[in-house]
Scaffold this active site. Structure first.
Site, PDB file in Angstrom:
ATOM      1  N   ASP A   1      37.077 -23.840   6.519  1.00  0.00           N
ATOM      2  CA  ASP A   1      36.536 -22.528   6.926  1.00  0.00           C
ATOM      3  C   ASP A   1      35.303 -22.157   7.751  1.00  0.00           C
ATOM      4  OD1 ASP A   1      36.447 -19.746   6.024  1.00  0.00           O
ATOM      5  OD2 ASP A   1      35.187 -19.769   4.441  1.00  0.00           O
TER       6      ASP A   1
ATOM      7  N   ASN B   1      45.798 -14.757   3.532  1.00  0.00           N
ATOM      8  CA  ASN B   1      45.434 -14.805   4.915  1.00  0.00           C
ATOM      9  C   ASN B   1      46.325 -13.885   5.614  1.00  0.00           C
ATOM     10  OD1 ASN B   1      44.100 -18.030   5.113  1.00  0.00           O
ATOM     11  ND2 ASN B   1      43.040 -16.195   4.855  1.00  0.00           N
TER      12      ASN B   1
HETATM   13  C1  IPE Z   1      40.136 -19.893   2.566  1.00  0.00           C
HETATM   14  O1  IPE Z   1      39.370 -19.115   3.638  1.00  0.00           O
HETATM   15  C2  IPE Z   1      41.397 -20.255   3.358  1.00  0.00           C
HETATM   16  C3  IPE Z   1      41.460 -21.213   4.447  1.00  0.00           C
HETATM   17  C4  IPE Z   1      40.419 -21.665   4.854  1.00  0.00           C
HETATM   18  C5  IPE Z   1      42.912 -21.424   5.087  1.00  0.00           C
HETATM   19  P1  IPE Z   1      39.169 -17.646   3.414  1.00  0.00           P
HETATM   20  O2  IPE Z   1      38.367 -17.330   4.893  1.00  0.00           O
HETATM   21  O3  IPE Z   1      40.680 -17.255   3.790  1.00  0.00           O
HETATM   22  O4  IPE Z   1      38.427 -17.304   2.369  1.00  0.00           O
HETATM   23  P2  IPE Z   1      37.723 -16.190   1.702  1.00  0.00           P
HETATM   24  O5  IPE Z   1      38.526 -14.862   2.294  1.00  0.00           O
HETATM   25  O6  IPE Z   1      36.384 -16.162   2.589  1.00  0.00           O
HETATM   26  O7  IPE Z   1      37.614 -16.146   0.259  1.00  0.00           O
HETATM   27  C1  IPE Z   2      39.379 -20.519   8.379  1.00  0.00           C
HETATM   28  O1  IPE Z   2      38.349 -19.760   9.086  1.00  0.00           O
HETATM   29  C2  IPE Z   2      40.611 -20.483   9.085  1.00  0.00           C
HETATM   30  C3  IPE Z   2      41.548 -19.760   8.123  1.00  0.00           C
HETATM   31  C4  IPE Z   2      41.239 -19.026   7.041  1.00  0.00           C
HETATM   32  C5  IPE Z   2      42.987 -19.621   8.674  1.00  0.00           C
HETATM   33  P1  IPE Z   2      38.133 -18.320   8.997  1.00  0.00           P
HETATM   34  O2  IPE Z   2      39.119 -17.495   9.927  1.00  0.00           O
HETATM   35  O3  IPE Z   2      38.263 -17.904   7.748  1.00  0.00           O
HETATM   36  O4  IPE Z   2      36.727 -18.093   9.581  1.00  0.00           O
HETATM   37  P2  IPE Z   2      35.373 -17.007   8.995  1.00  0.00           P
HETATM   38  O5  IPE Z   2      35.482 -17.254   7.620  1.00  0.00           O
HETATM   39  O6  IPE Z   2      36.046 -15.728   9.423  1.00  0.00           O
HETATM   40  O7  IPE Z   2      34.328 -17.439   9.568  1.00  0.00           O
HETATM   41 MG    MG Z   3      37.050 -17.689   6.058  1.00  0.00          MG
END
Ligand code: IPE
Ligand code: IPE
Ligand code: MG
Length: 240
Positions: A21, A69
């Site tokens: 993340d 997602n």
């Molecule tokens: C969790 O991250 C899912 C992945 C890293 C694939 P998110 O960015 O989707 O989680 P939330 O929304 O902050 O809980």
């Molecule tokens: C994790 O990074 C990747 C996925 C969830 C696919 P994010 O895209 O959630 O990154 P932040 O949390 O917005 O920084």
């Molecule tokens: Mg994220």
């Protein structure tokens, strides 16, 4: 003089699960589009998987895309799926790394070309004897449990399983991770303190490690620090 004190060997978690993340915030900090964060995160993933295999981790599970997602803008979702396509097309070149790969999650609903790349990749790597890598894609812990419950209900209805035979072990065997040990250690960078629907059944007794570092900046040094911290934990599993 040599010290007589025996050096205590470090214990490696058998199964590490990571929540990759912070890609979006990493990009934002640099004035780049979120897609640049996902590309950088993909490179980090390859480096960390290679490193974990090198130091002898037996199971690594990474969260690549959750069932939640899909709420993101279509452009971003398409970009993530394209990064995955490129990774899978390239995966043949990692054969010498001896990593077996498995995708966990609801793969059935993905585009056909992606499903084909995934099954080729799993098939081609299945005999590898090094680390087992699970990539959680369109994965949600609740969704996984719903599928497991539906499957068990079907088996009960068809008379193949008795209600009294539904045990914790049976449920574990109906999950995507069947046959694998539960994660010992869950690592989440990016400053969030939540599971986000990740491995909710399997993580019952996992140890957790959180850090502010954003995933694209996560390095083998962070993994080493996390494993050192894991070694300070006292896992009791409810005992004394
Ligand atoms: C969790 O991250 C899912 C992945 C890293 C694939 P998110 O960015 O989707 O989680 P939330 O929304 O902050 O809980
Ligand atoms: C994790 O990074 C990747 C996925 C969830 C696919 P994010 O895209 O959630 O990154 P932040 O949390 O917005 O920084
Ligand atoms: Mg994220």
């Amino acid at each position: 003089m040599f010290s007589k004190k025996k050096r205590v060997e470090r214990v490696l978690p058998r199964h590490i699960a990571m929540i990759m993340d912070g890609n979006g915030r990493w990009a934002k900090k640099r004035g780049l589009p979120r897609t640049a964060g996902h590309s950088a995160g993909s490179k980090t993933f390859k480096d960390i998987a290679r490193y974990a295999n090198k130091i002898g981790i037996k199971y690594l599970t990474v969260y690549a895309f959750s069932t939640e997602n899909w709420k993101r803008p279509k452009d971003e979702v398409d970009n993530i799926m394209n990064i995955l396509r490129e990774y899978l097309k390239d995966a043949k070149n990692f054969k010498d790394e001896n990593i077996s790969m498995q995708f966990i999650g609801n793969i059935d609903v993905l585009p056909d070309d992606l499903k084909e790349l995934i099954s080729n990749c799993e098939e081609e790597s299945k005999d590898a004897t090094g680390m087992h890598l699970n990539i959680a894609l369109n994965y949600g812990g609740r969704d996984e449990l719903v599928h497991a419950v539906q499957g068990i209900a079907r088996e009960v209805a068809e008379g193949r399983v008795e209600c009294s035979e539904i045990t914790e072990q049976l449920i574990s065997e109906r999950l995507y991770t069947k046959g694998q040990p539960d994660p010992d250690f869950i690592i989440r960078p990016s400053g969030e303190f939540r599971l986000s629907n990740y491995l909710i059944w399997q993580s019952a007794y996992a140890e957790f490690w959180f850090s502010d570092v954003l995933w694209p900046d996560f390095s083998p040094r962070h993994l080493e620090k996390a494993i050192d911290d894991y070694n300070l934990r006292n896992r009791r599993f409810g005992g004394v």
